[in-house]
Design an enzyme around this catalytic site. Sequence first.
Site: not given
Length: 358
Positions: A274, A324, A327, A333
């Site tokens: 990542e 997203e 999260k 985040e």
Amino acid sequence: MSRKNSTPLGADATSIWLLLLIFSASVSDSIGEDLLGVCYGELGQDLPPISTTIKLLKELHADAVRLYDANPSVLTALRGTGIGVIVSVLDSELQDFAQNPTTAVLWVQKYVSPFYPSTRITYIAVGNEILSPGTVDEYGPHLVPAMWNLYHALAGRRLQDHIKVVAPVSGDILGTSWPPSKGAFSQLNYIHPLLRFLEYTKSKFFINVYPYYAHRMNPVQVPLDYAVFLKTEPEFKDPITGLPYYNLFDAMIDATYSAMLDIGITKVGVAVGETGWPTAGGYAASARTAKLYIRNLIQHVQRGGTPNRPKERVPVFLFSLYNENEKIGPDTEKNWGIFYPNATKVYDVDLDPVTSDL
């Protein structure tokens, strides 16, 4: 493959045998060809269907996609696309995998065999960042035993050379990261057997690398231009090797290689499981900076390796495909995606460096 007699193979049989050898070699070799991939997380509301997701991956020219589970509907949709696929075993499943070899066998039967090779599964990721302080005590003892059971389950189907078992770890596994030549691991009781496993199985060490967090925590010592590949002069030269470092990414990768060498591991390559940059929600988070980081990273890894390993290119998975909103944590985040959930781009980027521009 054994032969039951010494009779020469016929022409047709010989052709089939050669084709099988060529296919086997091409599948095995294809593991190392996926230089630029994208992480596909699904912790968001109203994310597009998998058909749209595949279309976006192709538009990005992604070599591969990393899944955080092994969803059969996603694996089915990826058939015939040529996109390399990382499937994942959940953290919560590790103890069962470690203690019950049959669990690994059944998992391979359910999530690998029905799809491979039409779906080009290249890696099975066992957990994610489970050697970090908050999870290592719970999951660390089960990690390598679970990996061995998965390896043997793959070997039972003669897939161990085509699909590799890995365990992505956080960059915080480096207890010492500066200078890069003095890199050293923390959690050695778990990291050493993990690396021995990877060495034996000829797999890669997946580490998640986030220069963003280093810059956010210490913007003076880690200036933005050093974090996003914009330095035109070295930020520093390693006091031991004299090697110049223009960006933090290279420094972190070389520190990882040094840490492996320090414990006698010399034949394991590094891959980045990542990396990315947030586009909103906190300090230094913006679409423009994310685009700078990703665009420059793509060009950097395409050109070659690090100062310590200039000829060894590092495969990279960008985090992530979508924003997203489910999260947990601060707003940053929720804002790492290249795309919004409606499939429009947060910023323009192309994993093909020829067409990627600012």
